[in-house]
Design a protein around this motif. Structure first.
Motif, PDB file in Angstrom:
ATOM      1  N   PRO A 152     -13.137   5.631   8.792  1.00 53.50           N
ATOM      2  CA  PRO A 152     -11.697   5.349   8.739  1.00 53.50           C
ATOM      3  C   PRO A 152     -11.361   4.512   7.502  1.00 53.50           C
ATOM      4  N   PHE A 153     -10.376   4.961   6.752  1.00 57.23           N
ATOM      5  CA  PHE A 153      -9.918   4.225   5.553  1.00 57.23           C
ATOM      6  C   PHE A 153      -8.494   3.764   5.829  1.00 57.23           C
ATOM      7  N   GLY A 154      -8.295   2.457   5.903  1.00 54.17           N
ATOM      8  CA  GLY A 154      -6.970   1.924   6.204  1.00 54.17           C
ATOM      9  C   GLY A 154      -6.693   1.953   7.695  1.00 54.17           C
ATOM     10  N   PRO A 155      -5.501   1.637   8.192  1.00 54.04           N
ATOM     11  CA  PRO A 155      -4.275   1.373   7.422  1.00 54.04           C
ATOM     12  C   PRO A 155      -4.276   0.065   6.625  1.00 54.04           C
ATOM     13  N   GLN A 156      -5.166  -0.880   6.951  1.00 59.30           N
ATOM     14  CA  GLN A 156      -5.239  -2.082   6.118  1.00 59.30           C
ATOM     15  C   GLN A 156      -6.521  -1.997   5.303  1.00 59.30           C
ATOM     16  N   PRO A 199       0.236   0.556   4.325  1.00 60.95           N
ATOM     17  CA  PRO A 199      -0.384   0.929   5.595  1.00 60.95           C
ATOM     18  C   PRO A 199      -0.490   2.429   5.808  1.00 60.95           C
ATOM     19  N   VAL A 200      -1.462   3.028   5.165  1.00 64.32           N
ATOM     20  CA  VAL A 200      -1.742   4.450   5.400  1.00 64.32           C
ATOM     21  C   VAL A 200      -3.196   4.557   5.854  1.00 64.32           C
ATOM     22  N   HIS A 201      -3.420   5.476   6.768  1.00 59.57           N
ATOM     23  CA  HIS A 201      -4.773   5.663   7.276  1.00 59.57           C
ATOM     24  C   HIS A 201      -5.273   7.037   6.846  1.00 59.57           C
ATOM     25  N   LEU A 202      -6.524   7.072   6.412  1.00 58.61           N
ATOM     26  CA  LEU A 202      -7.152   8.359   6.096  1.00 58.61           C
ATOM     27  C   LEU A 202      -8.436   8.463   6.915  1.00 58.61           C
ATOM     28  N   THR A 203      -8.581   9.555   7.606  1.00 59.94           N
ATOM     29  CA  THR A 203      -9.853   9.816   8.281  1.00 59.94           C
ATOM     30  C   THR A 203     -10.713  10.617   7.307  1.00 59.94           C
ATOM     31  N   LEU A 204     -11.786   9.999   6.840  1.00 60.48           N
ATOM     32  CA  LEU A 204     -12.632  10.651   5.832  1.00 60.48           C
ATOM     33  C   LEU A 204     -13.885  11.197   6.510  1.00 60.48           C
ATOM     34  N   PRO A 264      -4.717  12.592   6.846  1.00 60.51           N
ATOM     35  CA  PRO A 264      -3.883  11.378   6.822  1.00 60.51           C
ATOM     36  C   PRO A 264      -3.266  11.059   8.182  1.00 60.51           C
ATOM     37  N   ALA A 265      -2.970   9.803   8.385  1.00 59.11           N
ATOM     38  CA  ALA A 265      -2.176   9.386   9.546  1.00 59.11           C
ATOM     39  C   ALA A 265      -1.086   8.450   9.025  1.00 59.11           C
ATOM     40  N   LEU A 266       0.146   8.799   9.340  1.00 60.10           N
ATOM     41  CA  LEU A 266       1.289   7.992   8.885  1.00 60.10           C
ATOM     42  C   LEU A 266       1.952   7.367  10.113  1.00 60.10           C
ATOM     43  N   GLY A 267       3.071   6.708   9.887  1.00 61.61           N
ATOM     44  CA  GLY A 267       3.870   6.233  11.012  1.00 61.61           C
ATOM     45  C   GLY A 267       3.717   4.763  11.336  1.00 61.61           C
ATOM     46  N   VAL A 320      -6.800   7.272  -4.395  1.00 62.37           N
ATOM     47  CA  VAL A 320      -5.592   7.044  -3.583  1.00 62.37           C
ATOM     48  C   VAL A 320      -4.573   6.251  -4.394  1.00 62.37           C
ATOM     49  N   LEU A 321      -5.057   5.227  -5.080  1.00 63.18           N
ATOM     50  CA  LEU A 321      -4.143   4.399  -5.872  1.00 63.18           C
ATOM     51  C   LEU A 321      -3.565   5.169  -7.051  1.00 63.18           C
ATOM     52  N   SER A 322      -4.280   6.176  -7.532  1.00 65.42           N
ATOM     53  CA  SER A 322      -3.836   6.886  -8.735  1.00 65.42           C
ATOM     54  C   SER A 322      -2.540   7.673  -8.526  1.00 65.42           C
ATOM     55  N   ILE A 323      -2.168   7.950  -7.264  1.00 72.80           N
ATOM     56  CA  ILE A 323      -0.873   8.626  -7.051  1.00 72.80           C
ATOM     57  C   ILE A 323       0.245   7.581  -6.907  1.00 72.80           C
ATOM     58  N   ASP A 324      -0.082   6.294  -7.035  1.00 74.14           N
ATOM     59  CA  ASP A 324       0.881   5.205  -6.851  1.00 74.14           C
ATOM     60  C   ASP A 324       1.567   5.324  -5.482  1.00 74.14           C
ATOM     61  N   PRO A 325       0.770   5.240  -4.410  1.00 73.12           N
ATOM     62  CA  PRO A 325       1.374   5.476  -3.081  1.00 73.12           C
ATOM     63  C   PRO A 325       2.349   4.380  -2.686  1.00 73.12           C
TER      64      PRO A 325
END
Lengths: 359, 121
Positions: free
Chosen positions: A7-11, A18-23, A35-38, A347-352
């Motif tokens: 799990p990457f994120g949400p923190q 606060p975005v979560h990625l299941t890798l 991704p998981a949003l919300g 992830v940071l490269s898209i300037d989320p």
């Protein structure tokens, strides 16, 4: 090879969003990202039911602090076109000045965060130190550093005096000089290049097909910039979209770096062409009726507003598509095949901006 | 409204979207609105800064064919519409099943008045 789910994120230490990625990972290579949003969804579109169309400017500005000025411009332009309100030329040019200052401080903020992502703390602090000058301009000219609230339907509510204009020109000259001094480090330093070159590659075709927007799209070689449509007074200014062709994290950071310099140039051009005249047209007549689709270029890319008015003071529908929302599918395309250690940088490269995405 | 608007139906939607893709159009996003008991969906496409919209007017209680098989980028916006309007999409490549933004225990559809949904178990 066994698959590990990480799990990457949400923190996450490197990503204050606060975005979560299941890798799904095999031997430290990412195979799939879901991704998981919300986590911070605010339902701002629904507020159009209870706030009138004038008040909605303030709501739209709060979709995202960093892009607040440009959100307000997009919303105002939509309502003005629906109501047939002609915005004074001076107001159009003032909107460009504050919009480009916003783009400038957004990119400087991101460049600092990007440097921080691969542990270059000194560079991070330098970019943020320079950014402070832009924030000071915002504060001195509008009263606020981030959410400047200068837009009204029909124009703007603040003006720039000749003294302020001279001061802005001297400040952006210092900003330009200091940003150029960091050019060699952010674009050619060995440490930076080893973490960004060839990482998170997205081809021109993939970027187009996955619906990428802004520097993420232009970093893959597509010369697409909504300012080229000439909205507001952009048609009177001289510029070309900033494009890089490598499609990797280095290309996306280079696009943003060059766009800081482009924004400084556009501020100078707008000031040189700033006409005398009124700041706003008085809005008369019935509330907006009909539908409209408007696009503007935010620091993160193309932002879309779809508005349906029904002739009452409350809008029937306000739909906002922010650039990060558009850049999440490209991110899902970039991650498979990368090393786990490169995930934060990609992830940071898209300037989320998850605040934008979950408006 | 800026750009050309082409009306489509549930039956012709995927074919029209395929046509847009073959023409080199980029899917920008969808916009949705309510018209009586129907949902209006505008599919926005872009090519060389020219915008084209496909307009679909469909029943809210019947599934709409997903175009995420044609444009992968459609998956997020279709999931968002599923959350906010309780409209189902047939063939969605990654279906969050109404929990992209909303928690499973939510029972009120955010953008449709007076429509309740069953909480997820």
């Amino acid at each position: 090879m066994a698959t590990t789910v990480i799990p990457f994120g949400p923190q996450h230490p490197v990503l204050p969003e606060p975005v979560h990625l299941t890798l799904k990972v095999e031997d430290e290579i990412v195979k799939e990202a879901i991704p998981a949003l919300g986590y911070v969804h605010r339902g701002l579109e629904k507020l159009a039911d209870i706030r009138d169309y004038h008040q909605m400017i303030n709501v739209c500005e709060r979709v995202c602090g960093i892009c607040s000025m440009i959100h307000a411009v997009c919303y105002s332009q939509s309502i003005e076109e629906l109501m047939g309100v002609e915005v004074p030329d001076r107001a159009k040019m003032l909107r460009i000045i504050w919009s480009e200052l916003h783009r400038c401080h957004s990119h400087l903020l991101w460049l600092g965060l990007f440097a921080d992502a691969f542990g270059f703390e000194a560079l991070f602090m330098q970019f943020w130190r320079v950014r402070e000058r832009i924030m000071d301009i915002n504060e001195a000219t509008t009263g606020s550093r981030v959410i400047v609230s200068v837009n009204v339907i029909g124009g703007v509510r603040a003006d720039l005096s000749p003294e302020q204009i001279r001061w802005i020109l001297s400040e952006i000259e210092i900003v330009e000089k200091e940003v150029r001094a960091m050019q060699d480090t952010i674009m050619n330093d060995y440490t930076v290049k080893s973490r960004t070159v060839g990482i998170g590659v997205m081809t021109k075709e993939q970027a187009w097909e996955l619906g990428a927007a802004g520097p993420t799209l232009r970093g893959s070689g597509v010369a697409q910039d909504m300012r080229m449509t000439g909205y507001g007074a952009y048609g009177e200014l001289d510029f070309e979209p900033v494009v890089e062709t490598a499609g990797d994290c280095w290309a996306r950071s280079t696009v943003r770096f060059r766009e800081v310099l482009q924004s400084i140039d556009l501020v100078r051009q707008a000031i040189a062409k700033l006409p005398e005249g009124e700041l706003a047209t008085k809005v008369k007549g019935n509330p907006p009726e009909g539908e409209i689709f408007t696009r503007v270029e935010q620091p993160r890319g193309e932002c879309v507003y779809y508005i349906r008015g029904n002739g009452t003071k409350h809008l029937d529908r306000l739909r906002i598509r922010t650039p990060t929302f558009a850049n999440i599918p490209p991110l899902l395309g970039m991650l498979p095949g990368c090393e786990l250690a490169d995930v934060p940088v990609i992830v940071l490269s898209i300037d989320p901006c998850i605040s934008c995405t979950e408006r | 409204m800026q750009g050309k608007v082409i009306d489509v139906t549930v039956d012709s939607l995927v074919g029209e979207v395929m046509h847009m893709k073959n023409d080199g159009q980029r899917l920008v996003t969808y916009s949705t609105y309510q018209e009586g008991d129907k949902i209006g969906i505008l599919y926005h496409f872009d090519k060389n800064l020219e915008i084209t919209h496909l307009r679909l007017l469909a029943d809210m209680d019947k599934p709409i064919p997903s175009v995420s098989g044609v444009y992968f980028a459609a998956l997020l916006v279709e999931n968002e519409i599923r959350d906010q309007w309780d409209v189902k999409f047939d063939g969605l490549v990654l279906d969050f099943n109404r929990t992209l933004y909303l928690d499973p225990e939510v029972t009120q559809v955010p953008l449709v008045s007076n429509v309740k949904i069953e909480p997820k178990k």
